[in-house]
Design a protein around this motif. Structure first.
Motif, PDB file in Angstrom:
ATOM      1  N   VAL A  18       0.930  -1.249   0.126  1.00 52.33           N
ATOM      2  CA  VAL A  18      -0.149   0.034   0.085  1.00 52.33           C
ATOM      3  C   VAL A  18       0.915   1.221  -0.047  1.00 52.33           C
ATOM      4  CG1 VAL A  18      -1.630   1.397   1.242  1.00 52.33           C
ATOM      5  CG2 VAL A  18      -2.092  -0.898   1.033  1.00 52.33           C
ATOM      6  N   VAL A  19       1.978   1.234   0.884  1.00 55.03           N
ATOM      7  CA  VAL A  19       2.792   2.348   1.059  1.00 55.03           C
ATOM      8  C   VAL A  19       3.570   2.658  -0.619  1.00 55.03           C
ATOM      9  CG1 VAL A  19       5.136   3.378   1.645  1.00 55.03           C
ATOM     10  CG2 VAL A  19       3.208   2.089   3.232  1.00 55.03           C
ATOM     11  N   ILE A  26       1.709   9.191  -5.834  1.00 56.22           N
ATOM     12  CA  ILE A  26       2.000  10.556  -5.927  1.00 56.22           C
ATOM     13  C   ILE A  26       2.930  11.076  -7.129  1.00 56.22           C
ATOM     14  CG2 ILE A  26       3.794  12.029  -4.251  1.00 56.22           C
ATOM     15  CD1 ILE A  26       2.620  10.338  -1.995  1.00 56.22           C
ATOM     16  N   VAL A  27       3.947  10.018  -7.296  1.00 57.94           N
ATOM     17  CA  VAL A  27       5.069  10.349  -8.524  1.00 57.94           C
ATOM     18  C   VAL A  27       4.097  10.501  -9.771  1.00 57.94           C
ATOM     19  CG1 VAL A  27       6.748   9.236  -9.709  1.00 57.94           C
ATOM     20  CG2 VAL A  27       6.869   9.102  -7.410  1.00 57.94           C
ATOM     21  N   GLN A 190      -2.444  15.320 -23.969  1.00 56.53           N
ATOM     22  CA  GLN A 190      -3.612  14.671 -23.314  1.00 56.53           C
ATOM     23  C   GLN A 190      -3.752  13.301 -23.413  1.00 56.53           C
ATOM     24  OE1 GLN A 190      -7.074  16.358 -25.594  1.00 56.53           O
ATOM     25  NE2 GLN A 190      -6.891  18.321 -24.539  1.00 56.53           N
ATOM     26  N   SER A 191      -3.071  12.633 -24.550  1.00 55.96           N
ATOM     27  CA  SER A 191      -3.374  11.125 -24.630  1.00 55.96           C
ATOM     28  C   SER A 191      -1.889  10.729 -23.976  1.00 55.96           C
ATOM     29  CB  SER A 191      -2.729  10.614 -26.239  1.00 55.96           C
ATOM     30  OG  SER A 191      -1.403  11.254 -26.559  1.00 55.96           O
ATOM     31  N   THR A 192      -0.877  11.434 -23.716  1.00 61.01           N
ATOM     32  CA  THR A 192       0.115  10.933 -22.705  1.00 61.01           C
ATOM     33  C   THR A 192      -0.405  10.747 -21.212  1.00 61.01           C
ATOM     34  OG1 THR A 192       1.883  11.871 -24.137  1.00 61.01           O
ATOM     35  CG2 THR A 192       2.376  11.532 -21.860  1.00 61.01           C
ATOM     36  N   ARG A 193      -1.115  11.927 -20.972  1.00 59.31           N
ATOM     37  CA  ARG A 193      -1.835  12.180 -19.523  1.00 59.31           C
ATOM     38  C   ARG A 193      -2.497  10.754 -19.237  1.00 59.31           C
ATOM     39  NH1 ARG A 193      -2.176  17.781 -20.294  1.00 59.31           N
ATOM     40  NH2 ARG A 193      -4.243  17.614 -21.014  1.00 59.31           N
ATOM     41  N   ARG A 194      -3.623  10.588 -20.358  1.00 57.97           N
ATOM     42  CA  ARG A 194      -4.448   9.289 -20.158  1.00 57.97           C
ATOM     43  C   ARG A 194      -3.764   8.289 -19.743  1.00 57.97           C
ATOM     44  NH1 ARG A 194      -7.422  12.150 -24.274  1.00 57.97           N
ATOM     45  NH2 ARG A 194      -6.483  10.719 -25.809  1.00 57.97           N
ATOM     46  N   PHE A 195      -2.650   8.103 -20.734  1.00 57.63           N
ATOM     47  CA  PHE A 195      -1.745   6.842 -20.433  1.00 57.63           C
ATOM     48  C   PHE A 195      -1.317   6.732 -19.240  1.00 57.63           C
ATOM     49  CE2 PHE A 195       2.372   4.809 -20.969  1.00 57.63           C
ATOM     50  CZ  PHE A 195       2.004   3.400 -21.283  1.00 57.63           C
ATOM     51  N   MET A 196      -0.430   7.772 -18.661  1.00 58.87           N
ATOM     52  CA  MET A 196       0.059   7.993 -17.480  1.00 58.87           C
ATOM     53  C   MET A 196      -0.951   7.694 -16.250  1.00 58.87           C
ATOM     54  SD  MET A 196       2.938  10.835 -17.461  1.00 58.87           S
ATOM     55  CE  MET A 196       3.422  10.411 -15.908  1.00 58.87           C
ATOM     56  N   ILE A 197      -2.174   8.047 -16.305  1.00 53.63           N
ATOM     57  CA  ILE A 197      -3.400   8.059 -15.520  1.00 53.63           C
ATOM     58  C   ILE A 197      -3.561   6.485 -15.344  1.00 53.63           C
ATOM     59  CG2 ILE A 197      -5.686   8.634 -14.975  1.00 53.63           C
ATOM     60  CD1 ILE A 197      -5.019  11.130 -15.802  1.00 53.63           C
ATOM     61  N   ILE A 198      -3.812   5.692 -16.757  1.00 53.00           N
ATOM     62  CA  ILE A 198      -3.924   4.136 -16.608  1.00 53.00           C
ATOM     63  C   ILE A 198      -3.083   3.522 -15.809  1.00 53.00           C
ATOM     64  CG2 ILE A 198      -4.527   2.332 -18.367  1.00 53.00           C
ATOM     65  CD1 ILE A 198      -5.878   4.406 -20.092  1.00 53.00           C
ATOM     66  N   VAL A 199      -1.599   3.938 -16.401  1.00 51.84           N
ATOM     67  CA  VAL A 199      -0.641   3.088 -15.824  1.00 51.84           C
ATOM     68  C   VAL A 199      -0.512   3.186 -14.268  1.00 51.84           C
ATOM     69  CG1 VAL A 199       2.076   3.067 -15.822  1.00 51.84           C
ATOM     70  CG2 VAL A 199       0.661   3.077 -17.926  1.00 51.84           C
ATOM     71  N   CYS A 203      -0.797   0.226 -12.002  1.00 49.97           N
ATOM     72  CA  CYS A 203       0.339  -0.158 -10.954  1.00 49.97           C
ATOM     73  C   CYS A 203      -0.136  -0.210  -9.455  1.00 49.97           C
ATOM     74  CB  CYS A 203       1.496   0.927 -10.872  1.00 49.97           C
ATOM     75  SG  CYS A 203       2.464   0.759 -12.726  1.00 49.97           S
ATOM     76  N   VAL A 204      -1.026   0.760  -9.247  1.00 46.71           N
ATOM     77  CA  VAL A 204      -1.412   0.671  -7.790  1.00 46.71           C
ATOM     78  C   VAL A 204      -2.160  -0.584  -7.436  1.00 46.71           C
ATOM     79  CG1 VAL A 204      -2.869   1.939  -6.085  1.00 46.71           C
ATOM     80  CG2 VAL A 204      -1.528   3.219  -7.252  1.00 46.71           C
ATOM     81  N   LEU A 205      -3.241  -0.819  -8.251  1.00 49.79           N
ATOM     82  CA  LEU A 205      -4.258  -1.858  -8.343  1.00 49.79           C
ATOM     83  C   LEU A 205      -3.228  -3.260  -8.254  1.00 49.79           C
ATOM     84  CD1 LEU A 205      -7.215  -0.983 -10.634  1.00 49.79           C
ATOM     85  CD2 LEU A 205      -6.838  -0.665  -7.987  1.00 49.79           C
ATOM     86  N   LEU A 206      -2.146  -3.396  -9.193  1.00 48.35           N
ATOM     87  CA  LEU A 206      -1.442  -4.563  -9.206  1.00 48.35           C
ATOM     88  C   LEU A 206      -0.650  -4.525  -7.893  1.00 48.35           C
ATOM     89  CD1 LEU A 206      -0.613  -6.787 -10.859  1.00 48.35           C
ATOM     90  CD2 LEU A 206       1.120  -5.182 -11.918  1.00 48.35           C
ATOM     91  N   GLY A 207      -0.032  -3.560  -7.615  1.00 47.34           N
ATOM     92  CA  GLY A 207       0.495  -3.766  -5.925  1.00 47.34           C
ATOM     93  C   GLY A 207      -0.204  -4.107  -5.259  1.00 47.34           C
TER      94      GLY A 207
END
Length: 331
Positions: A18-19, A26-27, A190-199, A203-207
């Motif tokens: 979780v941490v 945050i990053v 905008q496309s890069t922001r959407r991709f980063m949001i999805i990633v 990553c958070v859910l996968l973690g």
């Protein structure tokens, strides 16, 4: 940190993931926010600075054209040439005013506004002198036709116009290219922001999923081993450990299985044996052991009369209570 040591392993692992997920979020948030700022800065740089520079350079070129037409007007050898250069001078003057007006809307710093105000005043002064020059030139006598002047104002001017048109076209190509690149910045951002949001979300859910999975993978066999140990401590040695793996937990489970098998063996050896096994096949229930067991009958003579006491069988040999709890029956 004792409270952290007291936490269960599964809780520690989930908390750690979780941490890590929070740090990733945050990053990612900082990256997405900074990307938006970069997008805004790029648009601002093009809309205010790049276009401003372009308009100022166009105004500078128009100013050069005005000075050129002024000299050509003075060197004209016919009234038609004078009228031609006067009209060209007025056109370039109008272009100069348009370029400076466009550039003025894109100047947003105090230093830039100060310089633009100084330019306006200087241009007014120059325009006054220019108008006087045109007025005097239109009244002056025509210049004598000279071969050098005719060549410069004829073929030379035509060649200069070709070069000037090529440079103007090249500047237009660069301007269109800059506009196209500036137009692609928002969509790319905008496309890069959407991709980063999805990633980041992935990553958070996968973690979190990995944390829960790994914690269960570690905590479940440990919980099973603890449960087996508790049941053995309560006297139930008939336990079975099903967990098998090639990691350290698998080795621990193998060691537990060996310990359980050993405890079962010891418990099996310590179980009460049948009367026939302890006192022989001729032992009869209700009859003193000495009557049917020669070893006990022969050793009874060694005990003084009246002081016969019951002796418990050796450790590790369990016998029925009637075999040793009634010494009176032995006398």
């Amino acid at each position: 940190m004792q409270w952290f040591k007291d936490l269960k392993i599964g809780t520690k692992l989930v908390a750690a993931f979780v941490v890590v997920g929070i740090i990733t979020a945050i990053v990612g948030y900082m990256g997405i926010t900074n990307m938006s700022k970069i997008d805004d800065m790029a648009n601002q740089m093009y809309q205010k600075d790049t276009l401003g520079i372009s308009y100022i350079k166009e105004a500078n070129i128009d100013l050069i054209y005005v000075a050129r037409d002024e000299k050509l007007l003075l060197l004209a050898s016919t009234m038609a040439q004078r009228e031609q250069y006067r009209q060209s001078l007025e056109e370039n003057e109008a272009k100069l005013r348009q370029s400076t007006a466009k550039a003025k809307t894109l100047i947003y710093t105090a230093k830039g506004r100060e310089l633009m105000n100084r330019f306006d005043q200087a241009w007014k002064d120059r325009q006054g002198v220019l108008n006087q020059t045109i007025a005097l030139a239109m009244k002056d006598k025509l210049q004598k036709r000279r071969a050098s002047v005719a060549l410069a104002m004829g073929a030379g001017e035509q060649k200069s116009k070709v070069v000037d048109d090529l440079l103007t076209n090249l500047a237009s190509v660069k301007d269109r290219q800059a506009r196209n690149w500036a137009g692609t910045i928002p969509s790319t951002s905008q496309s890069t922001r959407r991709f980063m949001i999805i990633v980041v979300i992935g990553c958070v859910l996968l973690g979190l999923a990995l944390g829960i999975l790994i914690s269960r993978t570690i905590a479940k066999p440990i919980t099973q081993l603890v449960d087996v140990a508790d049941r053995i401590a309560q006297g139930d040695v008939n336990q079975r450990i099903d967990y098998e793996s090639k990691d350290e937990l698998g080795s621990l489970a193998d060691s537990f299985r060996g310990a359980v098998d050993y405890i079962k063996g010891v418990a099996g050896a310590a179980e009460p044996q049948p009367r026939e096994v302890v006192f022989g096949p001729n032992s009869v229930a209700g009859q003193p052991p000495a009557a049917s067991c020669p070893a006990i009958r022969d050793s009874s003579s060694l005990i003084p009369h009246g002081r016969a006491t019951a002796r418990r069988p050796p450790i590790g040999v369990f016998s029925p209570p009637d075999a040793w709890s009634a010494p009176a029956a032995w006398e």
